[in-house]
Enzyme design. Structure first.
Site, PDB file in Angstrom:
ATOM      1  N   LYS A   1       0.833  -1.204   0.000  1.00 51.92           N
ATOM      2  CA  LYS A   1       0.000   0.000   0.000  1.00 51.92           C
ATOM      3  C   LYS A   1       0.862   1.245   0.000  1.00 51.92           C
ATOM      4  O   LYS A   1       2.015   1.236   0.456  1.00 51.92           O
ATOM      5  CB  LYS A   1      -0.974   0.026   1.172  1.00 51.92           C
ATOM      6  CG  LYS A   1      -0.383   0.401   2.511  1.00 51.92           C
ATOM      7  CD  LYS A   1      -1.492   0.543   3.549  1.00 51.92           C
ATOM      8  CE  LYS A   1      -0.952   0.913   4.910  1.00 51.92           C
ATOM      9  NZ  LYS A   1      -2.036   1.212   5.859  1.00 51.92           N
TER      10      LYS A   1
ATOM     11  N   SER B   1      -8.534   4.421 -14.681  1.00 51.31           N
ATOM     12  CA  SER B   1      -7.302   4.051 -13.981  1.00 51.31           C
ATOM     13  C   SER B   1      -6.875   5.099 -12.964  1.00 51.31           C
ATOM     14  O   SER B   1      -7.539   6.104 -12.752  1.00 51.31           O
ATOM     15  CB  SER B   1      -6.148   3.810 -14.950  1.00 51.31           C
ATOM     16  OG  SER B   1      -5.732   5.038 -15.526  1.00 51.31           O
TER      17      SER B   1
ATOM     18  N   TYR C   1      -7.157   0.278 -11.838  1.00 52.65           N
ATOM     19  CA  TYR C   1      -5.845  -0.302 -12.124  1.00 52.65           C
ATOM     20  C   TYR C   1      -4.823   0.818 -12.228  1.00 52.65           C
ATOM     21  O   TYR C   1      -5.152   1.960 -12.558  1.00 52.65           O
ATOM     22  CB  TYR C   1      -5.868  -1.142 -13.408  1.00 52.65           C
ATOM     23  CG  TYR C   1      -6.322  -0.379 -14.630  1.00 52.65           C
ATOM     24  CD1 TYR C   1      -5.393   0.218 -15.478  1.00 52.65           C
ATOM     25  CD2 TYR C   1      -7.672  -0.237 -14.929  1.00 52.65           C
ATOM     26  CE1 TYR C   1      -5.798   0.936 -16.596  1.00 52.65           C
ATOM     27  CE2 TYR C   1      -8.082   0.467 -16.043  1.00 52.65           C
ATOM     28  CZ  TYR C   1      -7.148   1.051 -16.876  1.00 52.65           C
ATOM     29  OH  TYR C   1      -7.557   1.759 -17.980  1.00 52.65           O
TER      30      TYR C   1
END
Length: 128
Positions: free
Chosen positions: A9, A25, A58
């Protein structure tokens, strides 16, 4: 049995832009992607600390070293520049891997520069 665990993360990144006209995205500084071991087109979940919104998209690389964190397409409706977000990536692990797994955690400053990178059991603090 497989379990889904946090792989990596980027913690409390600052959104630098939101582009409704892009196809989708999140555009990220490749320096951040590398530190968090995110691949081009890898699925990520975005948690907006500023307003509570959550979404999945993504990752795509932006300009290296620029600190970019740009939500594109429909996701741009859920963030504003200046919002703080947590960008998470999950992966499947075999039961035998669970006990030893440690995620990569990348801490950034207000300009999305890495200030600390916890890679597995080893923490690295960046020099300014």
């Amino acid at each position: 049995m497989e379990r889904t665990l946090l792989k990596s993360k980027i913690h409390r990144a600052t959104v630098t832009d939101a582009d409704l006209d892009y196809e989708g995205s999140i555009t990220l500084d490749p320096v951040l992607m590398e530190a968090a071991h995110l691949a081009h087109h890898e699925r990520v979940e975005i948690y907006n600390v500023s307003n509570g919104e959550r979404l999945a998209t993504y990752a795509i690389p932006g300009v290296p070293g620029g600190g970019e964190v740009v939500l594109n397409g429909a996701a741009a409706h859920l963030v504003r520049p200046g919002h703080l977000v947590i960008i998470c990536c999950y992966a499947s692990f075999d039961e035998s891997e669970v006990a030893d797994h440690k995620p990569d955690v990348v801490f950034v400053d207000a300009d999305n520069r890495i200030v600390e990178h916890k890679s597995g059991r080893m923490a690295v603090t960046a020099a300014h």
